[in-house]
Design a protein around this motif. Sequence first.
Motif, PDB file in Angstrom:
ATOM      1  N   MET A   1      93.494 -42.035   4.937  1.00 23.62           N
ATOM      2  CA  MET A   1      92.141 -41.701   4.484  1.00 23.62           C
ATOM      3  C   MET A   1      91.482 -42.950   3.898  1.00 23.62           C
ATOM      4  SD  MET A   1      90.912 -38.915   1.602  1.00 23.62           S
ATOM      5  CE  MET A   1      91.704 -37.553   2.444  1.00 23.62           C
ATOM      6  N   GLY A   2      90.259 -43.260   4.345  1.00 25.30           N
ATOM      7  CA  GLY A   2      89.562 -44.430   3.861  1.00 25.30           C
ATOM      8  C   GLY A   2      89.021 -44.235   2.455  1.00 25.30           C
ATOM      9  N   LEU A   3      88.628 -45.347   1.845  1.00 23.45           N
ATOM     10  CA  LEU A   3      88.094 -45.290   0.475  1.00 23.45           C
ATOM     11  C   LEU A   3      86.844 -44.419   0.393  1.00 23.45           C
ATOM     12  CD1 LEU A   3      88.387 -48.978  -0.816  1.00 23.45           C
ATOM     13  CD2 LEU A   3      89.623 -46.972  -1.656  1.00 23.45           C
ATOM     14  N   ILE A   4      85.971 -44.526   1.391  1.00 21.15           N
ATOM     15  CA  ILE A   4      84.712 -43.774   1.340  1.00 21.15           C
ATOM     16  C   ILE A   4      84.974 -42.283   1.449  1.00 21.15           C
ATOM     17  CG2 ILE A   4      82.519 -43.377   2.519  1.00 21.15           C
ATOM     18  CD1 ILE A   4      82.544 -46.343   3.300  1.00 21.15           C
ATOM     19  N   THR A   5      85.844 -41.896   2.388  1.00 23.91           N
ATOM     20  CA  THR A   5      86.187 -40.470   2.523  1.00 23.91           C
ATOM     21  C   THR A   5      86.823 -39.945   1.239  1.00 23.91           C
ATOM     22  OG1 THR A   5      86.495 -40.704   4.917  1.00 23.91           O
ATOM     23  CG2 THR A   5      87.508 -38.796   3.859  1.00 23.91           C
ATOM     24  N   ALA A   6      87.714 -40.756   0.635  1.00 24.71           N
ATOM     25  CA  ALA A   6      88.360 -40.343  -0.615  1.00 24.71           C
ATOM     26  C   ALA A   6      87.355 -40.197  -1.750  1.00 24.71           C
ATOM     27  CB  ALA A   6      89.433 -41.358  -1.001  1.00 24.71           C
ATOM     28  N   ALA A   7      86.254 -40.970  -1.690  1.00 27.16           N
ATOM     29  CA  ALA A   7      85.259 -40.936  -2.764  1.00 27.16           C
ATOM     30  C   ALA A   7      84.291 -39.764  -2.636  1.00 27.16           C
ATOM     31  CB  ALA A   7      84.472 -42.244  -2.779  1.00 27.16           C
ATOM     32  N   ILE A   8      84.226 -39.133  -1.469  1.00 25.23           N
ATOM     33  CA  ILE A   8      83.230 -38.081  -1.240  1.00 25.23           C
ATOM     34  C   ILE A   8      83.314 -36.958  -2.276  1.00 25.23           C
ATOM     35  CG2 ILE A   8      82.525 -36.242   0.351  1.00 25.23           C
ATOM     36  CD1 ILE A   8      82.997 -38.197   2.652  1.00 25.23           C
ATOM     37  N   PRO A   9      84.494 -36.417  -2.598  1.00 25.59           N
ATOM     38  CA  PRO A   9      84.536 -35.358  -3.627  1.00 25.59           C
ATOM     39  C   PRO A   9      83.968 -35.809  -4.974  1.00 25.59           C
ATOM     40  CG  PRO A   9      86.605 -35.428  -2.414  1.00 25.59           C
ATOM     41  CD  PRO A   9      85.831 -36.639  -2.004  1.00 25.59           C
ATOM     42  N   PHE A  10      84.187 -37.061  -5.343  1.00 25.54           N
ATOM     43  CA  PHE A  10      83.650 -37.574  -6.603  1.00 25.54           C
ATOM     44  C   PHE A  10      82.122 -37.729  -6.525  1.00 25.54           C
ATOM     45  CE2 PHE A  10      88.048 -39.010  -6.295  1.00 25.54           C
ATOM     46  CZ  PHE A  10      88.556 -38.554  -7.504  1.00 25.54           C
ATOM     47  N   PHE A  11      81.624 -38.126  -5.348  1.00 31.10           N
ATOM     48  CA  PHE A  11      80.171 -38.177  -5.149  1.00 31.10           C
ATOM     49  C   PHE A  11      79.559 -36.796  -5.356  1.00 31.10           C
ATOM     50  CE2 PHE A  11      80.598 -41.841  -1.820  1.00 31.10           C
ATOM     51  CZ  PHE A  11      80.756 -42.761  -2.855  1.00 31.10           C
ATOM     52  N   LEU A  12      80.180 -35.798  -4.733  1.00 30.99           N
ATOM     53  CA  LEU A  12      79.634 -34.437  -4.823  1.00 30.99           C
ATOM     54  C   LEU A  12      79.713 -33.902  -6.246  1.00 30.99           C
ATOM     55  CD1 LEU A  12      81.069 -32.933  -1.505  1.00 30.99           C
ATOM     56  CD2 LEU A  12      78.774 -33.857  -1.931  1.00 30.99           C
ATOM     57  N   LEU A  13      80.780 -34.248  -6.971  1.00 30.04           N
ATOM     58  CA  LEU A  13      80.888 -33.840  -8.373  1.00 30.04           C
ATOM     59  C   LEU A  13      79.776 -34.477  -9.206  1.00 30.04           C
ATOM     60  CD1 LEU A  13      82.389 -32.438 -10.687  1.00 30.04           C
ATOM     61  CD2 LEU A  13      83.865 -34.470 -10.856  1.00 30.04           C
ATOM     62  N   ALA A  14      79.498 -35.755  -8.964  1.00 25.20           N
ATOM     63  CA  ALA A  14      78.424 -36.437  -9.687  1.00 25.20           C
ATOM     64  C   ALA A  14      77.072 -35.807  -9.377  1.00 25.20           C
ATOM     65  CB  ALA A  14      78.412 -37.921  -9.334  1.00 25.20           C
ATOM     66  N   VAL A  15      76.856 -35.437  -8.113  1.00 23.18           N
ATOM     67  CA  VAL A  15      75.614 -34.750  -7.736  1.00 23.18           C
ATOM     68  C   VAL A  15      75.492 -33.440  -8.500  1.00 23.18           C
ATOM     69  CG1 VAL A  15      74.449 -33.523  -5.854  1.00 23.18           C
ATOM     70  CG2 VAL A  15      75.396 -35.806  -5.453  1.00 23.18           C
ATOM     71  N   LEU A  16      76.590 -32.690  -8.573  1.00 25.89           N
ATOM     72  CA  LEU A  16      76.588 -31.402  -9.273  1.00 25.89           C
ATOM     73  C   LEU A  16      76.268 -31.589 -10.757  1.00 25.89           C
ATOM     74  CD1 LEU A  16      77.060 -28.363  -9.109  1.00 25.89           C
ATOM     75  CD2 LEU A  16      79.498 -28.803  -9.513  1.00 25.89           C
ATOM     76  N   ILE A  17      76.816 -32.638 -11.371  1.00 20.44           N
ATOM     77  CA  ILE A  17      76.545 -32.904 -12.788  1.00 20.44           C
ATOM     78  C   ILE A  17      75.073 -33.265 -12.991  1.00 20.44           C
ATOM     79  CG2 ILE A  17      77.019 -34.491 -14.694  1.00 20.44           C
ATOM     80  CD1 ILE A  17      79.914 -34.661 -13.625  1.00 20.44           C
ATOM     81  N   GLU A  18      74.539 -34.148 -12.118  1.00 18.60           N
ATOM     82  CA  GLU A  18      73.129 -34.520 -12.260  1.00 18.60           C
ATOM     83  C   GLU A  18      72.218 -33.318 -12.017  1.00 18.60           C
ATOM     84  OE1 GLU A  18      70.433 -38.310 -11.016  1.00 18.60           O
ATOM     85  OE2 GLU A  18      71.106 -37.068  -9.338  1.00 18.60           O
ATOM     86  N   LEU A  19      72.570 -32.488 -11.040  1.00 17.54           N
ATOM     87  CA  LEU A  19      71.789 -31.290 -10.755  1.00 17.54           C
ATOM     88  C   LEU A  19      71.802 -30.336 -11.939  1.00 17.54           C
ATOM     89  CD1 LEU A  19      70.251 -29.347  -8.899  1.00 17.54           C
ATOM     90  CD2 LEU A  19      72.464 -28.634  -7.951  1.00 17.54           C
ATOM     91  N   THR A  20      72.972 -30.149 -12.555  1.00 16.36           N
ATOM     92  CA  THR A  20      73.079 -29.271 -13.732  1.00 16.36           C
ATOM     93  C   THR A  20      72.207 -29.786 -14.870  1.00 16.36           C
ATOM     94  OG1 THR A  20      75.345 -28.679 -13.100  1.00 16.36           O
ATOM     95  CG2 THR A  20      74.678 -28.260 -15.384  1.00 16.36           C
ATOM     96  N   LEU A  21      72.276 -31.088 -15.123  1.00 17.12           N
ATOM     97  CA  LEU A  21      71.436 -31.683 -16.167  1.00 17.12           C
ATOM     98  C   LEU A  21      69.959 -31.560 -15.821  1.00 17.12           C
ATOM     99  CD1 LEU A  21      73.499 -34.922 -16.935  1.00 17.12           C
ATOM    100  CD2 LEU A  21      73.148 -32.963 -18.464  1.00 17.12           C
ATOM    101  N   ASP A  22      69.640 -31.704 -14.544  1.00 16.93           N
ATOM    102  CA  ASP A  22      68.252 -31.579 -14.095  1.00 16.93           C
ATOM    103  C   ASP A  22      67.697 -30.187 -14.399  1.00 16.93           C
ATOM    104  OD1 ASP A  22      65.907 -32.516 -12.361  1.00 16.93           O
ATOM    105  OD2 ASP A  22      66.561 -30.731 -11.273  1.00 16.93           O
ATOM    106  N   ARG A  23      68.506 -29.175 -14.118  1.00 15.07           N
ATOM    107  CA  ARG A  23      68.062 -27.796 -14.375  1.00 15.07           C
ATOM    108  C   ARG A  23      68.022 -27.500 -15.881  1.00 15.07           C
ATOM    109  NH1 ARG A  23      66.195 -28.329 -10.185  1.00 15.07           N
ATOM    110  NH2 ARG A  23      66.659 -27.220  -8.236  1.00 15.07           N
ATOM    111  N   TRP A  24      68.981 -28.037 -16.610  1.00 12.92           N
ATOM    112  CA  TRP A  24      69.066 -27.791 -18.056  1.00 12.92           C
ATOM    113  C   TRP A  24      67.923 -28.485 -18.792  1.00 12.92           C
ATOM    114  CZ3 TRP A  24      72.597 -30.838 -21.783  1.00 12.92           C
ATOM    115  CH2 TRP A  24      72.515 -30.283 -23.073  1.00 12.92           C
ATOM    116  N   ARG A  25      67.669 -29.743 -18.428  1.00 13.89           N
ATOM    117  CA  ARG A  25      66.649 -30.518 -19.124  1.00 13.89           C
ATOM    118  C   ARG A  25      65.246 -30.348 -18.528  1.00 13.89           C
ATOM    119  NH1 ARG A  25      68.991 -34.861 -21.994  1.00 13.89           N
ATOM    120  NH2 ARG A  25      70.926 -34.082 -22.918  1.00 13.89           N
ATOM    121  N   GLY A  26      65.157 -29.745 -17.342  1.00 12.35           N
ATOM    122  CA  GLY A  26      63.853 -29.550 -16.717  1.00 12.35           C
ATOM    123  C   GLY A  26      63.222 -30.839 -16.205  1.00 12.35           C
TER     124      GLY A  26
END
Length: 414
Positions: A1-26
């Motif tokens: 598995m390449g580095l980029i493929t291995a990083a995808i779950p962490f990318f998606l987790l970061a997106v989820l965190i930013e999205l949660t903050l976006d909804r919380w903070r408006g």
Amino acid sequence: MGLITAAIPFFLLAVLIELTLDRWRGWGLYRLNDAIGSLGAGILSRILGLVKVGILMLLYIPLYQWLEPAYQSLGIHWSLENPWHLVLAVIAYDFCYYWKHRVSHEINIFWAEHLVHHQSEDYNLTTALRQSSDLVPLGWIFYLPLLLLGMPPEVLITAGAIDLIYQFWVHTQKFPKVRWMEWILVTPSNHRVHHAQNKTYVDRNYGGILIIWDRLFGTYQEELDDEPCIYGVRKPLNTFDPLAANLQHFKRMWLDAVYTKRWQEKLTLWFRATGYRPADAEAAMPVASSDLNNFRRFDPQIDRGLRWYALVQHLIYSGATLALLSNAGNFSYASLALMVLMLVIGLVVNGRVLDGDARCRYWELGRLALLAATLPLLPTGTWLPLIGYCLASAITWWVLVFMHKDDTVTSVRN
């Protein structure tokens, strides 16, 4: 598995965190349709990579092997185990990336490939994952000079992955300027400038990790407090279909080449400055640019149920993509290509659903019927889950579309 493929779950987790903050903070940084459009383009890029030949490695590896005796005689030896070698490799790669990135903004055919990354009219972490599928791969040209340094293919691949992974975090609006960083590194602030279509900002800040290349070669622009960034491209895409996103500029250049009467124009427009069009083609087929003084994002309003349906489908495609990337070696090329094709069709139809395209009323049922028809050609282990998926999706779609009650969502603030 390449580095980029291995990083995808962490990318998606970061997106989820930013999205949660976006909804919380408006903050209002995320729209469902634009986020799915960007993530869909990223998925398309990764899955097509499973069935395409990587031209860079196809050329680089034999050239490196041919030159290897010369490297050995000169005492050139790179090692991934030496951290200083890796640092030097990343710097060298980033220098090549700067010129590739710059040319991608300055020449029509290169822009046609890179344009995809700039089409989003929002700017958040999903924008980082909005990548071109390299339907006409040309960027490999810029990395061949690394052969002059004797850089082995595995070092090149690792440096490229590090360069790309670094660029993920700079696609956010909520990280402020940090003065010392702005002089050395690509930061969210100076990369926001790069994604803006404002006249002051357009075609600036090309670095991947290091902003010093822009300062050295005269392409640096600071983010200004009195000039808010307007994201997107001058000729808007106006669809969330990721395949259409990859074809947008190619289609325009092809139509211009077919229409213009001069053979010189037909042959050279591909390699002229970005945005160049033959005068006769432009007069016959004008394409309006964004009015930045009255800018409105592409944001069609569709039924709330359809929005949820598109979101669930996107999550299923994301899961299928991760499974495919992790287990690609277990499938024959024919099975892999068929699964990729089914995913591509799904991404296209899902994007059109978010566009509010009325033809999707039947396209989605057709997609599910086609997927069911291909089951005998797919690995037997996929049959049961795919049958359940097709039945559940078809019933849900029928209820939402053919037993429809109007429930349109309210407009999103622009």
